[in-house]
Design a protein around this motif. Sequence first.
Motif, mmCIF file in Angstrom:
data_model
loop_
_atom_site.group_PDB
_atom_site.id
_atom_site.type_symbol
_atom_site.label_atom_id
_atom_site.label_comp_id
_atom_site.label_asym_id
_atom_site.label_seq_id
_atom_site.Cartn_x
_atom_site.Cartn_y
_atom_site.Cartn_z
ATOM 1 N N PRO A 67 -10.120 -1.684 5.375
ATOM 2 C CA PRO A 67 -9.016 -1.547 4.419
ATOM 3 C C PRO A 67 -9.470 -0.776 3.175
ATOM 4 N N LEU A 68 -8.561 0.010 2.619
ATOM 5 C CA LEU A 68 -8.833 0.809 1.431
ATOM 6 C C LEU A 68 -8.139 0.159 0.239
ATOM 7 N N ALA A 69 -8.923 -0.201 -0.759
ATOM 8 C CA ALA A 69 -8.392 -0.871 -1.949
ATOM 9 C C ALA A 69 -7.480 0.062 -2.743
ATOM 10 N N PRO A 70 -6.550 -0.490 -3.500
ATOM 11 C CA PRO A 70 -5.689 0.337 -4.348
ATOM 12 C C PRO A 70 -6.512 1.225 -5.284
ATOM 13 N N GLY A 71 -6.101 2.488 -5.397
ATOM 14 C CA GLY A 71 -6.775 3.434 -6.273
ATOM 15 C C GLY A 71 -7.984 4.123 -5.657
ATOM 16 N N LYS A 72 -8.404 3.717 -4.483
ATOM 17 C CA LYS A 72 -9.585 4.302 -3.834
ATOM 18 C C LYS A 72 -9.186 5.454 -2.918
ATOM 19 N N LYS A 73 -10.191 6.293 -2.581
ATOM 20 C CA LYS A 73 -9.994 7.463 -1.723
ATOM 21 C C LYS A 73 -10.837 7.348 -0.464
ATOM 22 N N ASP A 74 -10.390 8.037 0.582
ATOM 23 C CA ASP A 74 -11.162 8.135 1.814
ATOM 24 C C ASP A 74 -10.720 9.404 2.537
ATOM 25 N N LYS A 75 -11.254 9.614 3.752
ATOM 26 C CA LYS A 75 -10.969 10.842 4.490
ATOM 27 C C LYS A 75 -10.753 10.559 5.967
ATOM 28 N N PRO A 87 0.844 -1.199 0.000
ATOM 29 C CA PRO A 87 0.000 0.000 0.000
ATOM 30 C C PRO A 87 0.878 1.247 0.000
ATOM 31 N N LYS A 88 0.313 2.349 -0.451
ATOM 32 C CA LYS A 88 1.034 3.632 -0.432
ATOM 33 C C LYS A 88 0.031 4.728 -0.124
ATOM 34 N N ILE A 89 0.156 5.311 1.069
ATOM 35 C CA ILE A 89 -0.756 6.377 1.468
ATOM 36 C C ILE A 89 -0.305 7.699 0.842
ATOM 37 N N HIS A 90 -1.268 8.437 0.317
ATOM 38 C CA HIS A 90 -0.971 9.728 -0.308
ATOM 39 C C HIS A 90 -2.052 10.717 0.104
ATOM 40 N N ASN A 137 -5.059 5.524 -1.794
ATOM 41 C CA ASN A 137 -4.111 4.416 -1.767
ATOM 42 C C ASN A 137 -3.477 4.343 -3.148
ATOM 43 N N ALA A 138 -2.273 4.877 -3.273
ATOM 44 C CA ALA A 138 -1.556 4.885 -4.540
ATOM 45 C C ALA A 138 -0.725 3.617 -4.722
ATOM 46 N N GLY A 139 -0.903 2.644 -3.843
ATOM 47 C CA GLY A 139 -0.149 1.396 -3.915
ATOM 48 C C GLY A 139 -0.916 0.308 -4.626
ATOM 49 N N SER A 140 -0.436 -0.922 -4.461
ATOM 50 C CA SER A 140 -1.042 -2.065 -5.145
ATOM 51 C C SER A 140 -1.556 -3.132 -4.181
ATOM 52 N N ALA A 141 -1.686 -2.773 -2.914
ATOM 53 C CA ALA A 141 -2.235 -3.677 -1.900
ATOM 54 C C ALA A 141 -3.148 -2.850 -0.995
ATOM 55 N N PRO A 142 -4.076 -3.485 -0.271
ATOM 56 C CA PRO A 142 -4.983 -2.742 0.606
ATOM 57 C C PRO A 142 -4.231 -1.919 1.665
ATOM 58 N N LEU A 143 -4.712 -0.700 1.873
ATOM 59 C CA LEU A 143 -4.145 0.216 2.859
ATOM 60 C C LEU A 143 -5.012 0.184 4.107
ATOM 61 N N VAL A 144 -4.368 0.111 5.270
ATOM 62 C CA VAL A 144 -5.091 0.100 6.540
ATOM 63 C C VAL A 144 -4.546 1.208 7.423
#
Length: 133
Positions: free
Chosen positions: A82-90, A27-30, A56-63
Amino acid sequence: MKLKISLFIILILSIFIGASAKGKDAPKIHFIETVYDFGTIREADGPVSHEFEFDNAGSAPLVILKTIASCGCTRPSYPKAPLAPGKKDKIKVTYNPAGRPGEFNKTIDVTSNDPKSRKTRLRIKGNVIPKSK
């Protein structure tokens, strides 16, 4: 002896290959922004909030594992799923100016499973005009 050296080299190569594979699926948080200025707010108006958008600018789920505010007057709330790759949240941050006239500058540490940015620091700032007596 040659067998031991060969096994050692294979072991070392396996570790490096495994480590590089983990880096590819990570995952990559941005954050779109990491600092927000409320400007001048009035204590009498009560708490103010801002949402820090991230993706999540990565290729695995971000937590998001946890958030820690530098003061009890600041309350962050974050998504638990978990936030899927390419998805946004706040992440929503609420500041309570009650009894805190003057300038403020508060931080929120966001800990995630991003292997390159385990901890990201968000900041809110502003100036509180006290209540009239």
